[in-house]
Design a protein around this motif. Sequence first.
Motif, PDB file in Angstrom:
ATOM      1  N   GLU A 548       0.834  -1.202   0.000  1.00  0.00           N
ATOM      2  CA  GLU A 548       0.000   0.000   0.000  1.00  0.00           C
ATOM      3  C   GLU A 548       0.868   1.252   0.000  1.00  0.00           C
ATOM      4  O   GLU A 548       0.613   2.206  -0.748  1.00  0.00           O
ATOM      5  N   LEU A 549       1.914   1.263   0.823  1.00  0.00           N
ATOM      6  CA  LEU A 549       2.811   2.415   0.866  1.00  0.00           C
ATOM      7  C   LEU A 549       3.581   2.536  -0.449  1.00  0.00           C
ATOM      8  O   LEU A 549       3.769   3.650  -0.966  1.00  0.00           O
ATOM      9  N   PHE A 550       3.996   1.409  -1.011  1.00  0.00           N
ATOM     10  CA  PHE A 550       4.718   1.428  -2.291  1.00  0.00           C
ATOM     11  C   PHE A 550       3.871   2.111  -3.365  1.00  0.00           C
ATOM     12  O   PHE A 550       4.375   2.939  -4.133  1.00  0.00           O
ATOM     13  N   ASP A 551       2.594   1.790  -3.421  1.00  0.00           N
ATOM     14  CA  ASP A 551       1.713   2.398  -4.417  1.00  0.00           C
ATOM     15  C   ASP A 551       1.646   3.917  -4.234  1.00  0.00           C
ATOM     16  O   ASP A 551       1.622   4.674  -5.208  1.00  0.00           O
ATOM     17  N   GLN A 552       1.624   4.368  -2.983  1.00  0.00           N
ATOM     18  CA  GLN A 552       1.593   5.816  -2.720  1.00  0.00           C
ATOM     19  C   GLN A 552       2.909   6.477  -3.129  1.00  0.00           C
ATOM     20  O   GLN A 552       2.910   7.598  -3.658  1.00  0.00           O
ATOM     21  N   GLU A 579      12.524  -0.388  -0.868  1.00  0.00           N
ATOM     22  CA  GLU A 579      13.243  -0.311   0.410  1.00  0.00           C
ATOM     23  C   GLU A 579      12.614   0.744   1.322  1.00  0.00           C
ATOM     24  O   GLU A 579      12.515   0.542   2.536  1.00  0.00           O
ATOM     25  N   ILE A 580      12.179   1.865   0.758  1.00  0.00           N
ATOM     26  CA  ILE A 580      11.501   2.887   1.556  1.00  0.00           C
ATOM     27  C   ILE A 580      10.213   2.315   2.144  1.00  0.00           C
ATOM     28  O   ILE A 580       9.915   2.502   3.326  1.00  0.00           O
ATOM     29  N   ALA A 581       9.452   1.593   1.303  1.00  0.00           N
ATOM     30  CA  ALA A 581       8.184   1.012   1.764  1.00  0.00           C
ATOM     31  C   ALA A 581       8.414  -0.032   2.846  1.00  0.00           C
ATOM     32  O   ALA A 581       7.583  -0.202   3.742  1.00  0.00           O
ATOM     33  N   GLU A 582       9.537  -0.714   2.765  1.00  0.00           N
ATOM     34  CA  GLU A 582       9.842  -1.755   3.753  1.00  0.00           C
ATOM     35  C   GLU A 582      10.360  -1.162   5.058  1.00  0.00           C
ATOM     36  O   GLU A 582       9.915  -1.537   6.143  1.00  0.00           O
ATOM     37  N   LYS A 583      11.286  -0.204   4.960  1.00  0.00           N
ATOM     38  CA  LYS A 583      11.927   0.339   6.169  1.00  0.00           C
ATOM     39  C   LYS A 583      11.186   1.532   6.765  1.00  0.00           C
ATOM     40  O   LYS A 583      11.403   1.889   7.916  1.00  0.00           O
ATOM     41  N   LYS A 584      10.346   2.182   5.978  1.00  0.00           N
ATOM     42  CA  LYS A 584       9.536   3.316   6.416  1.00  0.00           C
ATOM     43  C   LYS A 584      10.359   4.363   7.171  1.00  0.00           C
ATOM     44  O   LYS A 584      10.117   4.647   8.349  1.00  0.00           O
ATOM     45  N   PRO A 585      11.345   4.963   6.520  1.00  0.00           N
ATOM     46  CA  PRO A 585      12.167   5.979   7.198  1.00  0.00           C
ATOM     47  C   PRO A 585      11.329   7.200   7.562  1.00  0.00           C
ATOM     48  O   PRO A 585      10.500   7.659   6.765  1.00  0.00           O
ATOM     49  N   ARG A 607      12.461  15.062   1.272  1.00  0.00           N
ATOM     50  CA  ARG A 607      11.435  15.491   2.230  1.00  0.00           C
ATOM     51  C   ARG A 607      10.023  15.157   1.740  1.00  0.00           C
ATOM     52  O   ARG A 607       9.136  14.844   2.537  1.00  0.00           O
ATOM     53  N   LYS A 608       9.810  15.217   0.426  1.00  0.00           N
ATOM     54  CA  LYS A 608       8.496  14.880  -0.121  1.00  0.00           C
ATOM     55  C   LYS A 608       8.147  13.421   0.160  1.00  0.00           C
ATOM     56  O   LYS A 608       7.012  13.087   0.505  1.00  0.00           O
ATOM     57  N   PHE A 609       9.150  12.551  -0.008  1.00  0.00           N
ATOM     58  CA  PHE A 609       8.897  11.128   0.232  1.00  0.00           C
ATOM     59  C   PHE A 609       8.788  10.833   1.729  1.00  0.00           C
ATOM     60  O   PHE A 609       8.007   9.973   2.141  1.00  0.00           O
ATOM     61  N   VAL A 612       5.234  11.521   2.705  1.00  0.00           N
ATOM     62  CA  VAL A 612       4.319  10.433   2.360  1.00  0.00           C
ATOM     63  C   VAL A 612       4.416   9.310   3.391  1.00  0.00           C
ATOM     64  O   VAL A 612       3.400   8.774   3.854  1.00  0.00           O
ATOM     65  N   VAL A 613       5.650   8.957   3.770  1.00  0.00           N
ATOM     66  CA  VAL A 613       5.849   7.897   4.761  1.00  0.00           C
ATOM     67  C   VAL A 613       5.242   8.310   6.099  1.00  0.00           C
ATOM     68  O   VAL A 613       4.571   7.517   6.770  1.00  0.00           O
TER      69      VAL A 613
END
Length: 729
Positions: A548-552, A579-585, A607-609, A612-613
């Motif tokens: 779900e986060l990956f899609d966003q 990796e961002i979707a998995e680790k959710k920084p 910062r934009k990403f 979103v996270v």
Amino acid sequence: MLNFVYFCIAKKLIMQAALLSQAKEALKKYFGYDTFRPMQAEIVQSVLYQRDTLVLMPTGGGKSVCFQIPAMVMEGLCVVISPLIALMKDQVEGLKANGIPASFLNSTQNTQELAITENLAYRGEIKLLYVSPEKLMTPGFINFLKKLKISLFAIDEAHCVSTWGHDFRPEYTQLGALREYFPHIPIIALTATADKLTRKDIVQLLKLNEPEIFIASFDRPNLSLTVMPAQNRFGLIQRFLRNHPRQSGIIYCLSRKGTEDLAEKLQNEGFNAAFYHAGMTAEERNLTQEAFINDQTQIICATIAFGMGIDKSNVRWVIHYNLPKNLESYYQEIGRAGRDGLKSDTLLFYSYRDVLTLREMITSNQNPNTEVQLMKLERMQQFAEAQICRRKILLSYFNEDLLHNCNNCDVCRNPPAWFDGTVVAQKALSAVARTNEKVGMSMLIDILRGSARKEIIEKNYDQIKTYGAGKDISIADWQQYLLQLLQLGLIEVAYDEGNTLKLTEASKQVLFGNRKVNLVQMSVILQKNQEKKEEVKEKPASQVLKEELFDQLVALRKEIALAEGIPPYLVFTDATLTEIAEKKPLIEADMKNISGVGERKYKQYGRKFLKVVYDFALEKIKQGEKVTGGTYLLSFDMWRQGKKLEEIAQERKLSPMTIVSHLTYLYENGYKIDISQFVNLEEISKVKEANLALGQGEKVKEIFEFLKEEISMNKIRFALSYLKRNENK
């Protein structure tokens, strides 16, 4: 004198060590990676040490970094010879996105654009200049280059220099003159596909001086390999595409008309498809290619004219509607999937009609290498018909020995019946050895079966120990067993020596060691297991959240790419988003630790990403989901709503000190928190002085006591946080 020599050696070693250190720093700064991929560091070192270098590395293995990093570290300009305009444009855009000064010169530019780029090079304002081989070898351009400080020549797609290669280009043969014009400038030649003969040609024709040769593993374990009969191709493709929704992919067809017909049929079934072939106008091809690169078109039905100039990293699958003409082409084309290292699928449809069509095409061209091309087609056919691990066959073709089955191809997933074929293999390999590796496959089978044909008697092959040793095995079965030995890398074909069979290092292990050989039993009809219906398993909650986060993240990437007029993967690759979707920084430091997030990329998009996270994580936390760092976000969100520390602590059933620790942590890591609500500048100044007096230990209790308890410990915590954040600027 001896001391001076030692001094020079020591100085050189120190300089080399410094260059390697700079190379690693450049990798992190520009590309966002902490470490090199396998073999990259050794290749970079070879180039930095001014050695000619030949690199064989599969598509997606990171060839470009092998010259781009040295180009940034070495003094001067790196000239990159690239065969396709689209590839130049793509790579230069990617370099600029990473903060690397680069440009290109080609026929699409007008006189003014060419002059601007040449002036940039002359003033030393670019580090990499991409040119075509035709442009490079014009006398005027050579004279221009002689006025510059050249650090390195990088020749991409180097297999094009060889007539043995699958993509020979006459203009590449002139590149050997670089050694004469620039005798002291190192050359790095790079290719994704080159057999032994082609590698030998590259070194000889480019006049490489005792080059360091690096052959990376050709194994792409993220690619699944599947071969299916050509019956009902279109129905199977539809099923395949419905199992790969919203994913980019390429379908390779043999003819131009085939691409158009297939694209139309797919469109009629509701798929987002387009066609691409050399018969289209340049403008039509460019528009089609740009739409695919920018994720506006999902499926491209294309001839082999498509793909070589594309650096799109998120192609998730490749289908061959028809059989490719050789394994090099097949390997290069499937290599356009999964360049980001993520799981990707390949599907090849096989029919004997395709073999006949390709044979006719090869023989009608009257090419001097017709026989070689036919033999390579035969190997392609053998791959398609194989009953052993397809990855073993593919890797053995590139002289790589895979000892274990891959478990990621159709044969491994639905294996045939095996038997211990060590003795059969030893008989065949012994016969190859006893004939001094001077016979082809048909002759070898006749020798093993004890044939009395005239040629065998004349050459005394009837006198060798293995004559007739395999007479109990039929000709058809021997053909299949020898093909399996070829596919396993236990023998190889010398195309330049009359297609004679040769032993390999692996075959010697069978003859003189203890290596066993498993073969597929060919003399019985094997009943294929019916496909078992896969059980639909419910995805774990963590996987659902990740998707779900990956899609966003993908949606944000597309929005940015559209606004900036660049391909989405130049913002961040699928691998980086995964990796961002998995680790959710949730903080800057953690985002910068994501592979592919370099300094420039973070400044542009980080910062934009993160936002979103943050929004995603906060929403899920409120829904009761567990997210790493979620407790900090809840405290921050409640503070943003105007609640006091004591209120937040009471509602969350935590101590005020814990809430303070949440807010100070986020403040130190870039979150917008008005620190003046908790501590004023005068108090911060006093805390700073106390901290200095105490040796900057940042020990809250000691500072509290040092200031005679005039400033509360929570205020001290906020003051220290303020000092830490502002000292790091």
